[in-house]
Each structure stands twice: as structure tokens, then as C-alpha cells.
Design a protein around this motif. Structure first.
Motif, PDB file in Angstrom:
ATOM      1  N   GLU A 358      47.814 116.777 -98.824  1.00 21.11           N
ATOM      2  CA  GLU A 358      48.371 115.466 -98.489  1.00 21.11           C
ATOM      3  C   GLU A 358      48.061 115.025 -97.067  1.00 21.11           C
ATOM      4  N   ARG A 359      47.444 115.876 -96.283  1.00 26.85           N
ATOM      5  CA  ARG A 359      47.210 115.555 -94.871  1.00 26.85           C
ATOM      6  C   ARG A 359      45.791 115.044 -94.637  1.00 26.85           C
ATOM      7  N   GLU A 360      45.655 114.163 -93.655  1.00 31.95           N
ATOM      8  CA  GLU A 360      44.341 113.672 -93.268  1.00 31.95           C
ATOM      9  C   GLU A 360      43.589 114.776 -92.534  1.00 31.95           C
ATOM     10  N   LEU A 361      42.331 114.988 -92.899  1.00 31.84           N
ATOM     11  CA  LEU A 361      41.528 116.083 -92.352  1.00 31.84           C
ATOM     12  C   LEU A 361      40.440 115.534 -91.428  1.00 31.84           C
ATOM     13  N   THR A 362      40.499 115.941 -90.165  1.00 29.36           N
ATOM     14  CA  THR A 362      39.489 115.568 -89.171  1.00 29.36           C
ATOM     15  C   THR A 362      38.719 116.814 -88.764  1.00 29.36           C
ATOM     16  N   VAL A 363      37.396 116.735 -88.785  1.00 32.11           N
ATOM     17  CA  VAL A 363      36.538 117.872 -88.423  1.00 32.11           C
ATOM     18  C   VAL A 363      35.652 117.489 -87.247  1.00 32.11           C
ATOM     19  N   ILE A 364      35.648 118.349 -86.228  1.00 30.87           N
ATOM     20  CA  ILE A 364      34.700 118.231 -85.117  1.00 30.87           C
ATOM     21  C   ILE A 364      33.705 119.377 -85.271  1.00 30.87           C
ATOM     22  N   PHE A 365      32.453 119.032 -85.545  1.00 34.22           N
ATOM     23  CA  PHE A 365      31.445 120.052 -85.861  1.00 34.22           C
ATOM     24  C   PHE A 365      30.323 120.035 -84.835  1.00 34.22           C
ATOM     25  N   GLN A 366      29.964 121.230 -84.367  1.00 33.44           N
ATOM     26  CA  GLN A 366      28.831 121.398 -83.457  1.00 33.44           C
ATOM     27  C   GLN A 366      27.711 122.131 -84.202  1.00 33.44           C
ATOM     28  N   PRO A 367      26.641 121.430 -84.585  1.00 39.95           N
ATOM     29  CA  PRO A 367      25.529 122.108 -85.259  1.00 39.95           C
ATOM     30  C   PRO A 367      24.947 123.210 -84.377  1.00 39.95           C
ATOM     31  N   HIS A 368      24.475 124.281 -84.999  1.00 42.84           N
ATOM     32  CA  HIS A 368      23.948 125.444 -84.289  1.00 42.84           C
ATOM     33  C   HIS A 368      22.486 125.646 -84.675  1.00 42.84           C
ATOM     34  N   LEU A 369      21.601 125.513 -83.726  1.00 44.65           N
ATOM     35  CA  LEU A 369      20.152 125.695 -83.858  1.00 44.65           C
ATOM     36  C   LEU A 369      19.454 124.437 -84.407  1.00 44.65           C
ATOM     37  N   TYR A 370      18.335 124.136 -83.798  1.00 40.03           N
ATOM     38  CA  TYR A 370      17.516 123.020 -84.273  1.00 40.03           C
ATOM     39  C   TYR A 370      16.916 123.338 -85.637  1.00 40.03           C
ATOM     40  N   THR A 371      16.452 124.588 -85.829  1.00 48.07           N
ATOM     41  CA  THR A 371      15.824 124.926 -87.110  1.00 48.07           C
ATOM     42  C   THR A 371      16.822 124.849 -88.254  1.00 48.07           C
ATOM     43  N   SER A 385      31.321 115.931 -95.765  1.00 47.54           N
ATOM     44  CA  SER A 385      31.880 114.773 -96.473  1.00 47.54           C
ATOM     45  C   SER A 385      33.201 115.095 -97.168  1.00 47.54           C
ATOM     46  N   LEU A 386      33.603 116.373 -97.183  1.00 50.17           N
ATOM     47  CA  LEU A 386      34.911 116.750 -97.713  1.00 50.17           C
ATOM     48  C   LEU A 386      36.039 116.292 -96.795  1.00 50.17           C
ATOM     49  N   ALA A 387      35.706 115.989 -95.529  1.00 47.27           N
ATOM     50  CA  ALA A 387      36.718 115.582 -94.560  1.00 47.27           C
ATOM     51  C   ALA A 387      36.950 114.075 -94.615  1.00 47.27           C
ATOM     52  N   ASP A 388      38.091 113.638 -94.069  1.00 49.33           N
ATOM     53  CA  ASP A 388      38.393 112.212 -93.975  1.00 49.33           C
ATOM     54  C   ASP A 388      37.753 111.581 -92.742  1.00 49.33           C
ATOM     55  N   ARG A 389      37.558 112.410 -91.726  1.00 45.77           N
ATOM     56  CA  ARG A 389      36.957 111.920 -90.481  1.00 45.77           C
ATOM     57  C   ARG A 389      36.068 113.032 -89.923  1.00 45.77           C
ATOM     58  N   VAL A 390      34.862 112.689 -89.479  1.00 47.62           N
ATOM     59  CA  VAL A 390      33.920 113.671 -88.951  1.00 47.62           C
ATOM     60  C   VAL A 390      33.387 113.207 -87.603  1.00 47.62           C
ATOM     61  N   TRP A 391      33.496 114.075 -86.609  1.00 50.20           N
ATOM     62  CA  TRP A 391      32.867 113.855 -85.315  1.00 50.20           C
ATOM     63  C   TRP A 391      31.842 114.949 -85.092  1.00 50.20           C
ATOM     64  N   LEU A 392      30.625 114.549 -84.786  1.00 44.62           N
ATOM     65  CA  LEU A 392      29.539 115.502 -84.560  1.00 44.62           C
ATOM     66  C   LEU A 392      29.209 115.592 -83.084  1.00 44.62           C
ATOM     67  N   LEU A 393      29.085 116.819 -82.594  1.00 42.35           N
ATOM     68  CA  LEU A 393      28.601 117.078 -81.242  1.00 42.35           C
ATOM     69  C   LEU A 393      27.085 117.253 -81.277  1.00 42.35           C
ATOM     70  N   PRO A 394      26.418 117.202 -80.131  1.00 39.75           N
ATOM     71  CA  PRO A 394      24.979 117.503 -80.107  1.00 39.75           C
ATOM     72  C   PRO A 394      24.710 118.940 -80.554  1.00 39.75           C
ATOM     73  N   ILE A 395      23.504 119.200 -80.984  1.00 41.25           N
ATOM     74  CA  ILE A 395      23.106 120.527 -81.448  1.00 41.25           C
ATOM     75  C   ILE A 395      23.204 121.537 -80.306  1.00 41.25           C
ATOM     76  N   TYR A 396      23.775 122.701 -80.613  1.00 37.10           N
ATOM     77  CA  TYR A 396      23.774 123.811 -79.662  1.00 37.10           C
ATOM     78  C   TYR A 396      22.481 124.593 -79.869  1.00 37.10           C
TER      79      TYR A 396
END
Length: 468
Positions: A358-371, A385-396
Motif C-alpha cells: 500500500e505504500r509508494e515506492l521510491t528508488v534511487i539507483f546508481q548504475p555500476h560499470l559502463y559495460t 519500472s516496479l517502483a512508483d518513482r525512480v531517480w537515477l544517479l550517474p554511472i559509478y
């Protein structure tokens, strides 16, 4: 090992697997020092334990006590570049130089190696094996790929011959092991910069399984098919709920905090009313795998295994709840996870969804590796896309140089969740502060996003103080 040598130097000492080895040798009385690229909580802990660490790739920084090839052995991680100045110097000067995995293989000689392999799920499962060995079997050491909350370390030193190890497929490291028993949790395409093709990944896992010692045990998650033709080992399957396999859970019940109670089913044995000490259905599956591996080597009693399951406290950065206080009505729940592959990201987010539907799901994701981003951008987008809100950081980048055209936008474009955007690390706390209270916030990734966990948790707790 050559006993005339009394010092050991680590190139890349701050890695989770390397630091466990460094601690082991320090405890055994060796003189230990090493290099790492950047300071971290792990390197700070090593320094506090009396291990000298420096952060400049320079031969001049190598302590004098480690400059004699007759007295020093060198261990390195394959994550270190091949042209690393110190590593090249050690090689040209005639030092014995070993990969981390080679040393782990040597330490396993003469022990009952209990290995956990898989492209995801192996760290939590290995840590469960170590804890279950300690509580339910009363023995065992372990080299872990994460920091156990029960042991407050990535190294476990215990009595007996059992040795739980995380069998890492990166750079085919796990092929240095010849375990007595092994679990394989998953065989998904990953590290394609190393393997080239998914078929090569599967071949490596099959080779690893084929290295189990005669009379040993192989336990596979249902659905994993590997060409392992060995009549001299026992072979079993496991699944979280499928009753058609050898090991599974039945009668699952979940409480409001996401903690599960269940019956654990073995061949010819059932342990009723187990309650796992950490939340999440994905961890029930890890528990089934870990208990199966311990079963293969034996444990004292059902009651001791039930106690081991109940007292497991998890691993830092694996389904790691920082804020989850049911007494704060309407407060935000915050958890952090190491998920950096699409399959484990999907498994983690699916479990969170089941726990808090029942709760809104927010994900902050940091991709790992360019490859990895290049190879799996659509799969990452599908999982997020399973989340309600997605924030992406630059690739680590970790060990990699940038690849033209590869950026977090490749993932962002495929996410179907409408509320999605890129953010910078500099604005992360500001963005969290602006979130409405009451949902579930998840940070995920294998880079340096974990350095935000404490400030994010403090911010969430302050915001929660104004509700309820």
C-alpha cells in the motif's frame, strides 16, 4: 605455504574480500600492509586494527618491511589495473604474487569448504551459512563478501574444519576452489566484459560445480540447468515455496514488518515455526539455500537450527533497513541494498512490493560499470519500472573508463514509470528532503551510494519525527 615468509602485502586491500584476508593474516600473526585507491570505512577499520594502508600508487610508499621477496608474499585483486605501478614492481622484483582467489583456495586446503556461488544472492546466503554453522553446528570459519551484523565483520574465525566462502564468478575466481559442498543461487548473464557470452558464464559455473570433491554435495536453485555429469556427488534442488524440490518452505506467514514465519522442509525432515530474523521473501529463499548447505554437512538439532534462523541479523547493504519503526504511524521506511544486476534489483524490489503493497515506492539507483549498463540497460529499466518513482544517479565507473554514448540515460529512457529523472549526488539529500512522508525509500547500487545511507537515514528520521 612458505613459512620463511612472515609479511603479506595487499594491492587493493580495501575490497570486501581482500580486507577479510588481511584480517585473517593479521590475526594469524603476519605483518600486514597494503594499498587502496581511496579511503573508506573498511580501510579505516583495517588501520584501527593495526594494518598500515596508503592511498597513493607509488613504490616509494611500500613500507620497508615489505620490500624483500624472501619475506613477503603479495596478494592482489583483479579489479586492480594490470599496469598498476606497485603490482608491476613486485612482479619485476621476483615476489610471489597471487590473486585473492588463489590465496582463498590455498586456505581451503584440508578444510570442509562450503561454497555459495551465484550471480546474485550469494553474500546473504554465505553469511547465513556462517551464522547457521556457528549456532546450529557449533563450529566454522568464513570469508564473507559483506559485513555480517552478527559477527560485525567479514571474517569469522571458529573451531572445526568448516569454512564458508563466497565463490565469486568475477574473473573466474571461483575456479580456484574445490569445495566439499556448494550451493548455486543463480546463473544469470553478468560480467560479460570478462566472459563475452552468457554461454561462457554457464560453462564457468558448470566447471565450478564439477570441482566439488568426490562424495560432496551440489545444491541448485530450481530452474538452473548445468551440464554436470558426476555420479560421485549428491545433487539436490531448492526453491522458496515449490514443494516439488528437495528443500523448500511451507506455511509461510508474514507480519506487518515483512518478517516471515514458515516450516523448513528437508529430505525426510521438517523444522516447524521458523521465524527469520530479517524481513523479505527473498531472504526466506536465501535461508532455504543456506540451511540446505548446512544440512549437507550436519547440524545439532531442529531447535538449534530454529534458533540460528531467528537470530540472524543480516548483512550491511543487503536488504538493509535503516528506518523501519512500526510505532511511527505514517512515517517513511528507508532501506538500502547492494543490488547492481537487473535480476537482483528485480528480486529486491518485488520483495519490497510484497512487504509494503500500500505504500509508494521510491528508488534511487546508481548504475555500476559502463559495460554492465551498456549490456543490460533494458533489463535495468524493466526492473526499476516496479517502483512508483525512480531517480537515477550517474554511472559509478569502478575499474572502467567511460564508454562513448553509455550513460544513465540509457536506462532512464526505458523506464515506464512516469515519475523518473536523473539526479546528481550533490542534490540527493535535497531531493530526499522534498519527498512526502509515508512511503518506502530505497537506495541501491554497488558504487559509493552507500556513503549516503547514514545522512539519508538521519534525514528520514527527522522527517518522521513530525508525523504520527
Amino acid at each position: 605455504m612458505n613459512e620463511t615468509k612472515n609479511s603479506i602485502y595487499f594491492v587493493g586491500i580495501g575490497g570486501i574480500g581482500m580486507s577479510a584476508l588481511a584480517r585473517y593474516f593479521r590475526h594469524a600473526g603476519w605483518l600486514v600492509a597494503g594499498y587502496d585507491r581511496t579511503p573508506s570505512p573498511l580501510t579505516a577499520a583495517l588501520e584501527a586494527e593495526g594494518i598500515a594502508v596508503h592511498y597513493e600508487d607509488s613504490v616509494d610508499r611500500i613500507p620497508e618491511a615489505f620490500r624483500d621477496p624472501l619475506k613477503t608474499r603479495v596478494i592482489y585483486t583483479p579489479a586492480v589495473p594490470v599496469d598498476h605501478t606497485e603490482l608491476c614492481w613486485f612482479r619485476t622484483q621476483g615476489f610471489e604474487v597471487l590473486k585473492r582467489s588463489q590465496m582463498l583456495g590455498l586456505l581451503g586446503e584440508g578444510r570442509r569448504v562450503m561454497a555459495v556461488a551465484g550471480t546474485h544472492g550469494k553474500t546473504t546466503t554465505t553469511t547465513m551459512v556462517a551464522h547457521f554453522n556457528a549456532v546450529a553446528a557449533g563450529e566454522g570459519s568464513a570469508f564473507l563478501g559483506g559485513l555480517s551484523k552478527n559477527f560485525d565483520s567479514n571474517l569469522v574465525l571458529g573451531a572445526g574444519l568448516r569454512m564458508a566462502v563466497e565463490a565469486d564468478e568475477f574473473d573466474r575466481s571461483f575456479l580456484q576452489l574445490h569445495p566439499q559442498s556448494a550451493v548455486i543461487t543463480s546463473v544469470d548473464p553478468d560480467h560479460l566484459d570478462i566472459y563475452g557470452t552468457y554461454e561462457a558464464v554457464r560453462e564457468a559455473f558448470a566447471q565450478f560445480a564439477g570441482q566439488i570433491t568426490p562424495g560432496g554435495t551440489l545444491i541448485l536453485k530450481k530452474g538452473i540447468e548445468l551440464p554436470v555429469e558426476r555420479a560421485d556427488i549428491r545433487r539436490y534442488t531448492y526453491h522458496v515455496t515449490d514443494s516439488g524440490v528437495d528443500f523448500h518452505a511451507e506455511n509461510l506467514r508474514v507480519d506487518g514488518g515483512g518478517y516471515y514465519t514458515f516450516d523448513l522442509v528437508f529430505p525426510g525432515r521438517r523444522i516447524e515455526r521458523c521465524r527469520l530474523g530479517i524481513p523479505g521473501l527473498v531472504n526466506v529463499e536465501n535461508c532455504v539455500a543456506a540451511a540446505a548447505l548446512v544440512w549437507s554437512e550436519g547440524f545439532v538439532s531442529d531447535e538449534r537450527m530454529r534458533e540460528a534462523i531467528a537470530t540472524f541479523r543480516g548483512v550491511q547493504r543487503r536488504f538493509d533497513f535503516w528506518v523501519n519503526d512500526p510505532s511511527v504511524a505514517g512515517g517513511t521506511i528507508y532501506m538500502d541494498d547492494y543490488a547492481h544486476h537487473p535480476a537482483e534489483l528485480r528480486a529486491m524490489l518485488s520483495s519490497v512490493r510484497k512487504m509494503f503493497p500500500e505504500r509508494e515506492l521510491t528508488v534511487i539507483f546508481q548504475p555500476h560499470l559502463y559495460t554492465r549498463t551498456r549490456d543490460f540497460a533494458p533489463e535495468f529499466a524493466e526492473a526499476l519500472s516496479l517502483a512508483d518513482r525512480v531517480w537515477l544517479l550517474p554511472i559509478y565507473p569502478a575499474r572502467e573508463l567511460p564508454i562513448p554514448g553509455v550513460a544513465s540515460e540509457m536506462i532512464l529512457d526505458g523506464i515506464t514509470t512516469p515519475r523518473k529523472r536523473l539526479i546528481s549526488k550533490e542534490r540527493l539529500l535535497e531531493e530526499v528532503a522534498a519527498l512526502a512522508t509515508g512511503g518506502v525509500l530505497v537506495t541501491a547500487g554497488a558504487g559509493d551510494i552507500d556513503r549516503f545511507c547514514a545522512p539519508v537515514a538521519a534525514l528520514v528520521q527527522r522527517k518522521n519525527g513530525g508525523v504520527g
